[in-house]
Design an enzyme around this catalytic site. Structure first.
Site, PDB file in Angstrom:
ATOM      1  N   HIS A   1       0.717  -1.353  -0.017  1.00 41.90           N
ATOM      2  CA  HIS A   1      -0.002   0.133   0.064  1.00 41.90           C
ATOM      3  C   HIS A   1       0.847   1.267   0.039  1.00 41.90           C
ATOM      4  O   HIS A   1       0.573   2.193  -0.593  1.00 41.90           O
ATOM      5  CB  HIS A   1      -0.940   0.002   1.136  1.00 41.90           C
ATOM      6  CG  HIS A   1      -1.863  -1.165   1.287  1.00 41.90           C
ATOM      7  ND1 HIS A   1      -1.729  -2.264   2.136  1.00 41.90           N
ATOM      8  CD2 HIS A   1      -3.128  -1.352   0.575  1.00 41.90           C
ATOM      9  CE1 HIS A   1      -2.802  -3.122   2.022  1.00 41.90           C
ATOM     10  NE2 HIS A   1      -3.552  -2.638   0.971  1.00 41.90           N
TER      11      HIS A   1
ATOM     12  N   GLN B   1      -0.959  -4.309  -9.104  1.00 40.98           N
ATOM     13  CA  GLN B   1      -0.921  -5.416 -10.081  1.00 40.98           C
ATOM     14  C   GLN B   1      -1.194  -6.746  -9.434  1.00 40.98           C
ATOM     15  O   GLN B   1      -1.741  -7.639  -9.854  1.00 40.98           O
ATOM     16  CB  GLN B   1       0.173  -5.277 -10.610  1.00 40.98           C
ATOM     17  CG  GLN B   1       0.656  -6.386 -11.795  1.00 40.98           C
ATOM     18  CD  GLN B   1      -0.360  -6.250 -12.756  1.00 40.98           C
ATOM     19  OE1 GLN B   1      -0.777  -5.376 -13.616  1.00 40.98           O
ATOM     20  NE2 GLN B   1      -0.777  -7.616 -13.149  1.00 40.98           N
TER      21      GLN B   1
ATOM     22  N   GLN C   1      -8.983  -7.899 -10.136  1.00 45.98           N
ATOM     23  CA  GLN C   1      -9.834  -6.502  -9.667  1.00 45.98           C
ATOM     24  C   GLN C   1      -9.213  -5.619 -10.633  1.00 45.98           C
ATOM     25  O   GLN C   1     -10.049  -4.687 -11.081  1.00 45.98           O
ATOM     26  CB  GLN C   1      -9.350  -6.284  -8.204  1.00 45.98           C
ATOM     27  CG  GLN C   1      -9.713  -5.018  -7.654  1.00 45.98           C
ATOM     28  CD  GLN C   1      -9.709  -4.856  -6.090  1.00 45.98           C
ATOM     29  OE1 GLN C   1     -10.436  -5.116  -5.435  1.00 45.98           O
ATOM     30  NE2 GLN C   1      -8.355  -4.239  -5.821  1.00 45.98           N
TER      31      GLN C   1
ATOM     32  N   LEU D   1       3.352  -9.348  -1.014  1.00 44.67           N
ATOM     33  CA  LEU D   1       2.961  -8.760   0.420  1.00 44.67           C
ATOM     34  C   LEU D   1       1.428  -8.789  -0.047  1.00 44.67           C
ATOM     35  O   LEU D   1       0.830  -8.472  -0.910  1.00 44.67           O
ATOM     36  CB  LEU D   1       3.359  -7.337   0.401  1.00 44.67           C
ATOM     37  CG  LEU D   1       5.074  -7.119   0.622  1.00 44.67           C
ATOM     38  CD1 LEU D   1       5.089  -5.684   1.482  1.00 44.67           C
ATOM     39  CD2 LEU D   1       5.489  -8.271   1.432  1.00 44.67           C
TER      40      LEU D   1
HETATM   41  O1  PAF Z   1      -8.176  -3.989  -2.955  1.00 39.11           O
HETATM   42  C1  PAF Z   1      -8.898  -3.666  -1.948  1.00 39.11           C
HETATM   43  O2  PAF Z   1      -8.177  -3.281  -1.078  1.00 39.11           O
HETATM   44  C2  PAF Z   1     -10.333  -3.460  -2.051  1.00 39.11           C
HETATM   45  O3  PAF Z   1     -10.845  -4.168  -2.847  1.00 39.11           O
HETATM   46  C3  PAF Z   1     -10.655  -2.135  -2.678  1.00 39.11           C
HETATM   47  C4  PAF Z   1     -10.173  -1.952  -4.051  1.00 39.11           C
HETATM   48  C5  PAF Z   1     -10.337  -1.027  -1.578  1.00 39.11           C
HETATM   49  C6  PAF Z   1     -12.335  -2.122  -2.641  1.00 39.11           C
HETATM   50  O4  PAF Z   1     -12.934  -2.424  -1.384  1.00 39.11           O
END
Ligand code: PAF
Length: 300
Positions: free
Chosen positions: A41, A164, A169, A200
């Site tokens: 993140h 990625q 998603q 991670l």
């Molecule tokens: O990847 C994530 O953490 C979640 O799927 C997201 C994109 C924040 C949607 O809740």
């Protein structure tokens, strides 16, 4: 801490407008997360702060994308540590709304449908997951938009950042933005790995030391395929499958080489003939109690 916490859509609009007013014609980046943040993140936030004047990170554990209530309950909530990580990366605003703020009338009747692209791979073992994820991403993209009603950021560019690591998603978000004309640029950020190659994930914390070692076979199998693609060799995915299956603590769900946009298997093209073009090697496996996913983009 310079970072500011807002918990309502109105608060986010006001704060974002205030920051954008100081930098007219500037850009805003959105980093959607569910919290329990790690270096992966941090990399999303770093990309966003390097490309935008104002950066918003959202932290929202979205009930719509969880199959079982127990999983939702178990999901780690670590707001203070998350704020510190985002602050260190120079993020301006954290938007951490309540479930009632996001779904004031209860679970939404009208949702985004992920269609056939959301039914396969991860979708096959987590029915409804991608519909729930896309529905909240659609809402978060609206919340994070500069120039939303009441703000002054109408001319600001808008980008949103996705890892990625969650390749399906990412493909679905790109498709939703294209199909439904969302005015945002989707930026993909490469997967962050530990020093031994494990991608991670917030779920890694549930692996024992032995399971963590066993889980390294996932990235080893992907690297094997990646090196063959780079060498224009036949990919021979069966040998990667055999490698994963040789690890008794790992229960393979799927391994395949797919088109990076449609996620359809590339089939014979990548088996016996030298690999050409682009692809994506995908893997999912259960290691102890934890389901792990990983992937590697392929270019010949
Ligand atoms: O990847 C994530 O953490 C979640 O799927 C997201 C994109 C924040 C949607 O809740």
């Amino acid at each position: 801490m310079a970072i500011k916490l807002v918990t309502t859509a109105a608060g986010l609009r006001a704060e974002s407008a205030r920051l954008l007013r100081e930098k007219p014609g500037s850009s805003q980046g959105l980093v959607p997360t569910m919290g329990a943040l790690h270096e992966g993140h941090a990399a999303l936030a770093r990309h966003a702060t390097s490309q935008n004047d104002v950066v918003v990170a959202s932290i929202f554990v979205n009930p719509l994308q969880f199959g079982e209530a127990a999983d939702l309950e178990r999901y780690p909530r670590t707001l203070e540590a998350d704020m510190a990580l985002l602050d260190a990366e120079g993020v301006d605003l954290v938007f951490a709304p309540s479930v009632e703020e996001v779904y004031p009338a209860g679970p939404p009747l009208v949702r985004v449908t992920s269609g056939p692209l959301g039914d396969k791979w991860e979708g096959a073992s987590r029915p409804g997951h991608f519909d729930g994820a896309l529905t909240v991403v659609a809402k978060l993209l609206h919340y994070g938009q500069p120039g939303a009603p009441g703000s002054d950021g109408g001319t600001a560019a808008y980008r949103a950042y996705f890892g990625q690591k969650d390749a399906q998603q990412l493909a679905l978000v790109r498709r939703m933005v294209q199909d439904l004309n969302f005015p945002v640029e989707i930026v993909a950020v490469p997967t962050v790995r530990d020093e031994e190659g494990l991608a991670l994930s917030s779920r890694n914390r549930f692996l024992s030391a032995e399971e963590r070692d066993a889980a390294l076979v996932l990235s080893r199998a992907l690297r094997l395929i990646e090196s063959r693609a780079l060498a224009h060799e036949p990919l021979d995915p069966d040998s990667a499958v055999a490698l994963v299956k040789s690890q008794p603590l790992v229960q393979l769900d799927y391994f395949d080489v797919v088109d990076p946009v449609t996620l359809e298997p590339l089939g014979e093209n990548c088996r016996d003939t030298p690999f050409r073009g682009e692809g994506l090697a995908l893997i999912a496996a259960k290691v102890g109690p934890v389901r792990l996913i990983d992937n590697v983009p392929l270019k010949s």
